[in-house]
Scaffold this motif. Sequence first.
Motif, mmCIF file in Angstrom:
data_model
loop_
_atom_site.group_PDB
_atom_site.id
_atom_site.type_symbol
_atom_site.label_atom_id
_atom_site.label_comp_id
_atom_site.label_asym_id
_atom_site.label_seq_id
_atom_site.Cartn_x
_atom_site.Cartn_y
_atom_site.Cartn_z
ATOM 1 N N VAL A 1 10.657 24.441 -15.145
ATOM 2 C CA VAL A 1 9.420 24.970 -15.684
ATOM 3 C C VAL A 1 9.471 25.004 -17.142
ATOM 4 O O VAL A 1 8.704 24.505 -17.925
ATOM 5 C CB VAL A 1 9.348 26.555 -15.419
ATOM 6 N N MET A 2 10.769 25.023 -18.108
ATOM 7 C CA MET A 2 11.086 24.973 -19.225
ATOM 8 C C MET A 2 10.731 23.503 -19.947
ATOM 9 O O MET A 2 10.091 23.230 -20.858
ATOM 10 C CB MET A 2 12.268 25.498 -19.826
ATOM 11 N N ALA A 3 11.044 22.577 -19.038
ATOM 12 C CA ALA A 3 10.766 21.340 -19.307
ATOM 13 C C ALA A 3 9.322 20.976 -19.447
ATOM 14 O O ALA A 3 8.678 20.282 -20.207
ATOM 15 C CB ALA A 3 11.453 20.243 -18.620
ATOM 16 N N LEU A 4 8.647 21.499 -18.156
ATOM 17 C CA LEU A 4 7.354 21.366 -18.248
ATOM 18 C C LEU A 4 6.546 22.096 -19.303
ATOM 19 O O LEU A 4 5.543 21.369 -19.893
ATOM 20 C CB LEU A 4 6.678 21.680 -16.940
ATOM 21 N N TYR A 5 6.876 23.054 -19.482
ATOM 22 C CA TYR A 5 6.336 24.012 -20.756
ATOM 23 C C TYR A 5 6.419 23.113 -22.049
ATOM 24 O O TYR A 5 5.743 23.285 -22.959
ATOM 25 C CB TYR A 5 7.099 25.145 -20.846
ATOM 26 N N SER A 6 7.575 22.742 -22.169
ATOM 27 C CA SER A 6 7.900 21.843 -23.392
ATOM 28 C C SER A 6 7.165 20.499 -23.518
ATOM 29 O O SER A 6 6.347 20.119 -24.526
ATOM 30 C CB SER A 6 9.414 21.575 -23.576
ATOM 31 N N GLU A 7 6.899 19.963 -22.364
ATOM 32 C CA GLU A 7 5.975 18.861 -22.296
ATOM 33 C C GLU A 7 4.628 19.067 -22.547
ATOM 34 O O GLU A 7 3.765 18.508 -23.385
ATOM 35 C CB GLU A 7 6.152 18.037 -21.007
ATOM 36 N N LEU A 8 4.254 20.147 -22.246
ATOM 37 C CA LEU A 8 2.518 20.702 -22.306
ATOM 38 C C LEU A 8 2.688 21.081 -23.686
ATOM 39 O O LEU A 8 1.322 20.873 -24.336
ATOM 40 C CB LEU A 8 2.329 21.862 -21.404
ATOM 41 N N SER A 9 3.709 21.751 -24.267
ATOM 42 C CA SER A 9 3.484 22.164 -25.470
ATOM 43 C C SER A 9 3.331 21.060 -26.465
ATOM 44 O O SER A 9 2.678 20.891 -27.582
ATOM 45 C CB SER A 9 4.667 23.111 -25.904
ATOM 46 N N GLU A 10 4.166 20.163 -26.172
ATOM 47 C CA GLU A 10 4.141 18.812 -27.223
ATOM 48 C C GLU A 10 2.706 18.224 -27.081
ATOM 49 O O GLU A 10 2.230 17.727 -28.139
ATOM 50 C CB GLU A 10 5.244 17.917 -26.848
ATOM 51 N N GLU A 11 2.255 18.139 -25.832
ATOM 52 C CA GLU A 11 0.709 17.439 -25.516
ATOM 53 C C GLU A 11 -0.185 18.162 -26.301
ATOM 54 O O GLU A 11 -1.175 17.799 -26.842
ATOM 55 C CB GLU A 11 0.402 17.569 -24.065
ATOM 56 N N LEU A 12 -0.138 19.634 -26.255
ATOM 57 C CA LEU A 12 -1.032 20.501 -27.071
ATOM 58 C C LEU A 12 -1.086 20.342 -28.423
ATOM 59 O O LEU A 12 -2.161 20.277 -29.080
ATOM 60 C CB LEU A 12 -1.037 21.981 -26.675
ATOM 61 N N GLU A 13 0.275 20.353 -28.913
ATOM 62 C CA GLU A 13 0.474 20.125 -30.372
ATOM 63 C C GLU A 13 -0.171 18.548 -30.675
ATOM 64 O O GLU A 13 -0.720 18.521 -31.807
ATOM 65 C CB GLU A 13 1.940 20.063 -30.902
ATOM 66 N N GLU A 14 -0.004 17.706 -29.956
ATOM 67 C CA GLU A 14 -0.549 16.459 -30.280
ATOM 68 C C GLU A 14 -1.924 16.461 -30.173
ATOM 69 O O GLU A 14 -2.858 15.763 -31.129
ATOM 70 C CB GLU A 14 0.155 15.256 -29.320
ATOM 71 N N THR A 15 -2.647 17.065 -29.271
ATOM 72 C CA THR A 15 -4.045 17.052 -29.293
ATOM 73 C C THR A 15 -4.518 17.973 -30.371
ATOM 74 O O THR A 15 -5.591 17.732 -31.033
ATOM 75 C CB THR A 15 -4.458 17.890 -27.942
#
Length: 595
Positions: free
Chosen positions: A186-200
């Motif tokens: 879950v933390m890995a997925l959260y980190s990945e989504l956070s990075e994608e959101l920041e990139e967006t």
Amino acid sequence: MSTAAECGAVPLVSLSLTTEQDVFVLRRSGRTAAEALGAEPQDQIRLATALSELGRDLVGSCEPTVSFALVGEGDGGLRRLRFTLRWEDGPGPGEEALLAASRLVALERSGTGRSVVIEHPLGARAPSAELVARTREALRTHKGATALEDARAQTVDLIAALEESRAQREELRRLNAELEETNRGVMALYSELSEELEETNRGVVALYAELDEKSRQLREASEAKTRFWANVSHELRTPVNAVVGLARLLLEFDVERLNEEQHRQVSLISASGATLLALVDELLDVAKAESGRLEPAWGPVDLRALLGQLRGTLRGYARHGDAELVVAEPELEIVSDEVMLTRILRNLLSNSLKFTETGTVRLDVATEAGDLGEQVVFTVTDTGVGIPEEEQQQIFEEFYQVRGAHQRGRSGTGLGLPYARRLTELLGGTLTLASSPGRGTRVTVRLPVAPRRDRGTAGGPLVTVLVTVDDDDVFRTRIRPLLEQLAERIVEVDRGDRASRVVREERPDAVLLDLHMPDVDGYAVLGELAADPELSAIPVVVITSAARESLDHDRLRHARAVLDKSALSLPQLAAAFAGHGRHAAQGASGKEPRL
């Protein structure tokens, strides 16, 4: 838990407690009953241990007994195993024994203090009659045990409980490991989504920055185009004036020296120079209008005299055909800019004469009462070639011309109609067009008989307080300098659900409302304002980027104007805020104009 009379209870066995040996029997009997009736191993041990603790304290009391029974619930099923410990006199179980037993099982003491009840649920299904009979028989034939045997039995129970506890710990450790693995995922997925959101978000910020830069470039290009037109117009005016002046001198003072051919050629030079000079004047006025520097010179205008002069000027214009020019002769005086009004009507009439081979070009004048006061209506109709519907908006773009055979031999720049519309808007009116190929064209100009001069006619602010409702920060930043020229104070609202409250607090002179917002859209805000008797009189100018045909016109009937958000200009906003926007939002055949 109830200790009332055991209605429907089935007795299993009753034991007396007089010696320590009886306590051993009680322990083993409790374990046997629980095991026979399907209790879990750990529950068997807990019940046996609790009975042993309580029974040991009852030895020595007066006539202590323990009865085993099966009791039911509301539907009559035998689903609970009950142990009832009674004594006639004596202290009964001590507090330490009661506390120890209560930690193992659920127990209840009677109000008289002469009994203790322990109950244990047996599950959803009640024991069968056969099972009950076997259990009763096993308990009746149960033999006592020595202290050593009981100690061994307790040791075996303890070992079994420890083994089960160890197994549970292992299962718990396994579950914890799985949970930790799941948490890491879950933390890995959260980190990945956070990075994608920041990139967006970075992409959105970059896009807004690019849009800002493009908007700046467009403004600079528009300003450069305006400066170019103004400079070119100024530079051309001097030599053109010289050509026209010299040609007139030749025609007036050297008539005897010129033969017929020379006279004709000089006349052509003079006429061409006059045409070029008029075109230069139009270019200069268009540049001034775009930059907001073209101001009307208000004054009384005698329409009869103006139209009579216009009729004389255009009488010989229909060189390409036999069209008849008919101009009305109204006895009417209005307040307007005579030069601008003359140029508007001359452009419309000359355009109609240019593309009408035969038939009639007609200018009619009438007055009508509008929502904002009396208006004068000029209608130019012709029987010419007409304009296709798909091009009726494009003809109001500078330099655009409808291509076709009708263009042969007819010079033009494509400035006439855009120039006429700009001047009409500066005078506080509207210009609309309706046309059909092969059936002619009708152009309608509506102007106020007298302009609103309480605000804005001398270049001052049109409104004191303006509330702007738009969720786009970039657009509000871009449009603010334009609005500051029209309002003394601007109040910005970035959410539709706050618009009505802000308007009620500010009581502005006008509201600029974006139609499409994510929470509460402009339709809903407009409906709220129109439904409130205290706010319904405040004029609302709607802006939108949506196509005109996709709008819900019934829900926009309370708007004073509907303007194209992507092409707002100072004259359009000024006309809307000055009270002429309702008509500006309507075009030919109910369509809205290109803004």
